[in-house]
Scaffold this active site. Structure first.
Site, PDB file in Angstrom:
ATOM      1  N   PHE A   1       0.961  -1.306  -0.078  1.00 50.92           N
ATOM      2  CA  PHE A   1      -0.073   0.081   0.019  1.00 50.92           C
ATOM      3  C   PHE A   1       0.833   1.359   0.136  1.00 50.92           C
ATOM      4  O   PHE A   1       0.427   2.384  -0.267  1.00 50.92           O
ATOM      5  CB  PHE A   1      -0.909  -0.094   1.244  1.00 50.92           C
ATOM      6  CG  PHE A   1      -0.269   0.412   2.673  1.00 50.92           C
ATOM      7  CD1 PHE A   1      -0.494   1.886   2.885  1.00 50.92           C
ATOM      8  CD2 PHE A   1       0.191  -0.700   3.325  1.00 50.92           C
ATOM      9  CE1 PHE A   1       0.588   2.080   3.893  1.00 50.92           C
ATOM     10  CE2 PHE A   1       1.043  -0.173   4.517  1.00 50.92           C
ATOM     11  CZ  PHE A   1       1.034   1.086   4.745  1.00 50.92           C
TER      12      PHE A   1
ATOM     13  N   CYS B   1       9.365   1.794   3.252  1.00 49.26           N
ATOM     14  CA  CYS B   1      10.291   0.600   3.369  1.00 49.26           C
ATOM     15  C   CYS B   1      11.928   1.116   3.647  1.00 49.26           C
ATOM     16  O   CYS B   1      12.644   0.548   4.175  1.00 49.26           O
ATOM     17  CB  CYS B   1      10.488  -0.339   2.344  1.00 49.26           C
ATOM     18  SG  CYS B   1      11.008   0.318   0.777  1.00 49.26           S
TER      19      CYS B   1
ATOM     20  N   LYS C   1      -1.191  -7.055  -9.376  1.00 46.73           N
ATOM     21  CA  LYS C   1      -2.252  -7.101  -8.254  1.00 46.73           C
ATOM     22  C   LYS C   1      -1.768  -5.900  -7.058  1.00 46.73           C
ATOM     23  O   LYS C   1      -0.902  -6.143  -6.278  1.00 46.73           O
ATOM     24  CB  LYS C   1      -1.954  -8.414  -7.684  1.00 46.73           C
ATOM     25  CG  LYS C   1      -3.475  -9.049  -6.937  1.00 46.73           C
ATOM     26  CD  LYS C   1      -4.132  -8.232  -5.534  1.00 46.73           C
ATOM     27  CE  LYS C   1      -2.974  -8.320  -4.411  1.00 46.73           C
ATOM     28  NZ  LYS C   1      -3.426  -7.163  -3.515  1.00 46.73           N
TER      29      LYS C   1
ATOM     30  N   GLU D   1      -4.910  -3.539  -1.897  1.00 46.88           N
ATOM     31  CA  GLU D   1      -6.479  -3.534  -1.973  1.00 46.88           C
ATOM     32  C   GLU D   1      -6.625  -2.229  -1.248  1.00 46.88           C
ATOM     33  O   GLU D   1      -7.963  -1.704  -1.189  1.00 46.88           O
ATOM     34  CB  GLU D   1      -7.264  -4.712  -1.446  1.00 46.88           C
ATOM     35  CG  GLU D   1      -6.880  -5.107  -0.151  1.00 46.88           C
ATOM     36  CD  GLU D   1      -5.689  -5.969   0.023  1.00 46.88           C
ATOM     37  OE1 GLU D   1      -4.620  -5.807  -0.624  1.00 46.88           O
ATOM     38  OE2 GLU D   1      -5.684  -7.011   0.898  1.00 46.88           O
TER      39      GLU D   1
ATOM     40  N   GLU E   1       9.456  -4.661  12.780  1.00 49.65           N
ATOM     41  CA  GLU E   1       8.949  -3.159  12.039  1.00 49.65           C
ATOM     42  C   GLU E   1       7.637  -2.569  12.398  1.00 49.65           C
ATOM     43  O   GLU E   1       6.572  -3.361  12.258  1.00 49.65           O
ATOM     44  CB  GLU E   1       9.061  -3.685  10.526  1.00 49.65           C
ATOM     45  CG  GLU E   1       8.659  -2.481   9.420  1.00 49.65           C
ATOM     46  CD  GLU E   1       8.601  -3.109   8.362  1.00 49.65           C
ATOM     47  OE1 GLU E   1       7.822  -3.929   7.725  1.00 49.65           O
ATOM     48  OE2 GLU E   1       8.903  -2.240   7.289  1.00 49.65           O
TER      49      GLU E   1
ATOM     50  N   SER F   1       5.460  -6.810   3.043  1.00 53.84           N
ATOM     51  CA  SER F   1       6.042  -7.408   4.346  1.00 53.84           C
ATOM     52  C   SER F   1       6.862  -8.666   4.273  1.00 53.84           C
ATOM     53  O   SER F   1       6.435  -9.573   3.350  1.00 53.84           O
ATOM     54  CB  SER F   1       4.773  -7.369   5.485  1.00 53.84           C
ATOM     55  OG  SER F   1       4.136  -8.671   5.075  1.00 53.84           O
TER      56      SER F   1
HETATM   57  P1  NAD Z   1       1.759  -6.877   2.967  1.00 53.31           P
HETATM   58  O1  NAD Z   1       2.634  -7.638   3.150  1.00 53.31           O
HETATM   59  O2  NAD Z   1       0.462  -6.842   3.829  1.00 53.31           O
HETATM   60  O3  NAD Z   1       0.778  -6.661   1.631  1.00 53.31           O
HETATM   61  C1  NAD Z   1       1.750  -6.596   0.239  1.00 53.31           C
HETATM   62  C2  NAD Z   1       0.605  -7.405  -0.841  1.00 53.31           C
HETATM   63  O4  NAD Z   1       0.489  -8.703  -0.228  1.00 53.31           O
HETATM   64  C3  NAD Z   1      -0.512  -6.713  -1.052  1.00 53.31           C
HETATM   65  O5  NAD Z   1      -0.914  -6.560  -2.276  1.00 53.31           O
HETATM   66  C4  NAD Z   1      -1.323  -7.602  -0.058  1.00 53.31           C
HETATM   67  O6  NAD Z   1      -2.907  -7.658  -0.823  1.00 53.31           O
HETATM   68  C5  NAD Z   1      -0.599  -8.915  -0.313  1.00 53.31           C
HETATM   69  N1  NAD Z   1      -1.048  -9.948   0.700  1.00 53.31           N
HETATM   70  C6  NAD Z   1      -1.223  -9.453   2.065  1.00 53.31           C
HETATM   71  N2  NAD Z   1      -1.470 -10.505   2.795  1.00 53.31           N
HETATM   72  C7  NAD Z   1      -1.316 -11.650   2.074  1.00 53.31           C
HETATM   73  C8  NAD Z   1      -1.413 -13.295   2.343  1.00 53.31           C
HETATM   74  N3  NAD Z   1      -1.627 -13.677   3.387  1.00 53.31           N
HETATM   75  N4  NAD Z   1      -1.278 -13.993   1.199  1.00 53.31           N
HETATM   76  C9  NAD Z   1      -0.952 -13.340   0.118  1.00 53.31           C
HETATM   77  N5  NAD Z   1      -0.880 -12.292  -0.159  1.00 53.31           N
HETATM   78  C10 NAD Z   1      -0.999 -11.213   0.630  1.00 53.31           C
HETATM   79  O7  NAD Z   1       2.247  -5.366   2.948  1.00 53.31           O
HETATM   80  P2  NAD Z   1       1.631  -3.775   3.164  1.00 53.31           P
HETATM   81  O8  NAD Z   1       1.168  -3.669   4.524  1.00 53.31           O
HETATM   82  O9  NAD Z   1       0.857  -3.641   2.075  1.00 53.31           O
HETATM   83  O10 NAD Z   1       3.021  -2.847   3.063  1.00 53.31           O
HETATM   84  C11 NAD Z   1       4.032  -2.566   3.905  1.00 53.31           C
HETATM   85  C12 NAD Z   1       5.250  -3.590   3.890  1.00 53.31           C
HETATM   86  O11 NAD Z   1       5.920  -3.487   2.620  1.00 53.31           O
HETATM   87  C13 NAD Z   1       6.066  -3.141   4.859  1.00 53.31           C
HETATM   88  O12 NAD Z   1       6.615  -4.457   5.529  1.00 53.31           O
HETATM   89  C14 NAD Z   1       7.219  -2.413   4.297  1.00 53.31           C
HETATM   90  O13 NAD Z   1       8.638  -2.537   4.604  1.00 53.31           O
HETATM   91  C15 NAD Z   1       7.277  -3.408   2.891  1.00 53.31           C
HETATM   92  N6  NAD Z   1       7.701  -2.785   1.621  1.00 53.31           N
HETATM   93  C16 NAD Z   1       8.966  -3.152   1.475  1.00 53.31           C
HETATM   94  C17 NAD Z   1       9.762  -2.713   0.256  1.00 53.31           C
HETATM   95  C18 NAD Z   1      10.882  -3.053  -0.306  1.00 53.31           C
HETATM   96  O14 NAD Z   1      11.377  -2.469  -1.383  1.00 53.31           O
HETATM   97  N7  NAD Z   1      11.687  -3.868   0.578  1.00 53.31           N
HETATM   98  C19 NAD Z   1       9.075  -1.554  -0.249  1.00 53.31           C
HETATM   99  C20 NAD Z   1       7.585  -0.844   0.108  1.00 53.31           C
HETATM  100  C21 NAD Z   1       7.047  -1.661   1.194  1.00 53.31           C
END
Ligand code: NAD
Length: 497
Positions: free
Chosen positions: A149, A281, A173, A176, A382, A226
């Site tokens: 997000f 991140c 994808k 959401e 985090e 994450s």
């Molecule tokens: P998230 O992991 O909750 O979601 C990321 C994506 O995965 C979304 O599209 C979500 O719909 C999907 N998703 C969520 N739960 C899932 C599941 N159980 N099974 C399959 N798919 C699933 O992350 P977020 O809260 O949207 O974003 C924040 C996180 O992203 C933080 O941990 C941040 O550090 C990380 N991030 C990392 C970088 C990087 O370059 N390393 C860059 C941006 C964000």
């Protein structure tokens, strides 16, 4: 109430599933839309569309693909105000920050405009007598991207411009929580002349992700999110024989040396810890105060954190906007409670922040902890909010050890006036992206972005030269054109003579 559909084959697609998820404006707490959550059947239909479009697109000369990117770049620039406002309305970050993140995505499009140069390959005349050999990079097929997000434009744009320019088709994808910016980018790509089916969006949650993982026609997966989900994606894509890069979470340290320019370090930390409400991140969530600089550092930071202007992202005076959702706000506040219970010293407490007229928005003021220890949860985990932890270290070696012992390895920075310290640090840090007197060392589009340790599962970083390698496969051709030469069968390993 607006419904956000999927985007497939150049047009909106409703799909089969009736499941939806709510989209909010974090500044006001109002629901602004509902977004469709795709079923497995919907996803398979989207992938089938992308597969159909692949051959034609892969066979287009790279120059023609680059021309679409040039046009797309122009359209992003022309529509940047609208795109930025969409980001602010669903993510909450302040306008100028959102615009900056769009620009960082745009830079990847600019890099992708140079794809003919990057796909030129290598040629050796006469690897043996009258034998020539050359290596080329060919597109993979249908690639998918799953994004978080916190950067609704930039992170998808780390992926799809590179994938498409390399000749692949793509299924995105998006998160959401804030899917609208991607949907607008899809329309702009169509306006730029991208053939239908080359870029597609499927909105959804775990069901859509799992369907992408198990679909055999998806040959490569890029993920950013994450760490637990990144690991899940990595393992399951590998099981399904896909190429995968899965970028995860972070806990970025900023090492503040006693010889540094303190004003520079404090200002750098303020932007890096509280910009985008810490939902980056590459946010710095740990300041390591080395030697005797801790008290002065905390004193200067505290004044600035207390003076932070928190407000809606569209207010020009706001330096920090709200968090993305009510649930995330509760999680971040929960971490501040935990930090207090663990015995860290809470210097600035933003938990009770309230903004008149925006009582339902997801706001929190900046929080600052001092004397955080390495066994505390607020140090290890985090938080992804505007919470900065100051840890004291007696010397450089102890600071470096902290950085290297942490499970995450995304970004790190050091503030020092000593070149030798800076160089040693950049050499020894077990981290993917290092800044020396630079608080957020995000590589430009023509380098590549990625962390180490549990911040990246897979071998290749995103965009830049690594992006080209990820979205293509290498083929090496060896040929000769003998005239009239008749040779006997050779039963030994051929060597070039
Ligand atoms: P998230 O992991 O909750 O979601 C990321 C994506 O995965 C979304 O599209 C979500 O719909 C999907 N998703 C969520 N739960 C899932 C599941 N159980 N099974 C399959 N798919 C699933 O992350 P977020 O809260 O949207 O974003 C924040 C996180 O992203 C933080 O941990 C941040 O550090 C990380 N991030 C990392 C970088 C990087 O370059 N390393 C860059 C941006 C964000």
């Amino acid at each position: 109430m607006k419904t956000i559909e999927h985007f497939v084959g150049g047009k909106l697609f409703s799909g089969d599933s009736n499941r939806t998820s709510k989209v909010f404006n974090p500044a006001t707490g109002e629901q602004t839309a509902k977004v469709k959550l795709a079923s497995t059947k919907d996803v398979n239909q989207v992938v089938a569309n992308a597969k159909k479009a692949f051959e034609n697109w892969a066979n287009k000369p790279p120059l023609q693909r680059a021309r679409v990117m040039f046009k797309f770049k122009e359209l992003i620039e022309k529509n940047s105000d609208e795109l930025t406002k969409i980001i602010v309305s669903e993510h909450g970050k302040v306008y100028e920050d959102a615009k900056g993140s769009l620009t960082r995505g745009l830079e990847v499009v600019e890099y992708a405009c140079g794809i003919p140069q990057m796909l030129k390959g290598e040629f050796t005349e006469n690897v043996g007598s009258s034998v020539d050999s050359w290596s080329i990079r060919q597109p993979l097929g249908v690639c998918a991207g799953i994004t978080p997000f916190n950067f609704p434009a930039m992170v998808p744009m780390w992926m799809f411009p590179m994938a498409i320019a390399c000749g692949n088709t793509f299924v995105l994808k998006p998160s959401e929580k804030d899917p609208s910016c991607s949907m607008r980018l899809a329309e702009l790509l169509k306006d730029a002349g991208l053939p239908d089916g080359v870029f597609n969006i499927v909105n959804g949650d775990k069901e859509a992700v799992d369907a992408l993982i198990s679909n055999k026609d998806v040959v490569a997966m890029s993920f950013v999110g994450s760490t637990p989900i990144a690991k899940y994606i990595y393992e399951n894509c590998a099981k399904n024989e896909k190429r995968v890069q899965a970028l995860g979470g972070a806990k970025n340290h900023c090492v503040v040396m006693p010889d540094c320019d303190l004003d520079q370090a404090v200002n750098g930390l303020m932007g890096a810890a509280y910009g985008s409400a810490g939902e980056r991140c590459m946010a710095q969530s740990v300041a390591v105060a080395v030697g005797g600089i801790g008290d002065k550092l905390v004193e200067s930071l505290a004044k600035k954190v207390e003076a932070l202007k928190v407000g809606p992202g569209m207010d020009k005076l706001s330096e920090m906007g709200p968090l993305v959702t009510k649930e995330h706000l509760a999680k971040v506040k929960g971490y501040v409670d935990i930090g207090e219970k663990e015995g860290a010293k809470l210097i600035v407490d933003g938990r009770n922040f309230k903004l008149q007229g925006y009582e339902n928005g997801y706001y929190i003021g900046g929080c600052l902890f001092d004397h955080v220890k390495k066994d505390m949860r607020i140090y290890k985990e985090e938080i992804f909010g505007p919470v900065l932890s100051v840890v004291r270290a007696k010397d450089f070696d102890e600071a470096l050890q902290l950085v290297n012992d942490h499970e995450f390895g995304n970004g790190v920075s050091i503030f020092t006036r000593d070149g030798d310290t800076g160089r040693t640090f950049s050499n020894k840090a077990k981290i993917g992206m290092v800044g020396i007197n630079i608080p957020i060392p995000v590589p430009m589009a023509f380098h590549s972005f990625g962390g180490w340790k549990r911040s990246l599962f897979g071998d290749q970083h995103m965009h830049g030269p690594e992006g080209v390698r990820f979205y293509t496969k290498l083929k090496t051709i060896t040929s000769r054109w003998p005239t009239g030469l008749r040779s006997d069968p050779e039963f030994v390993m051929p060597t070039m003579k």
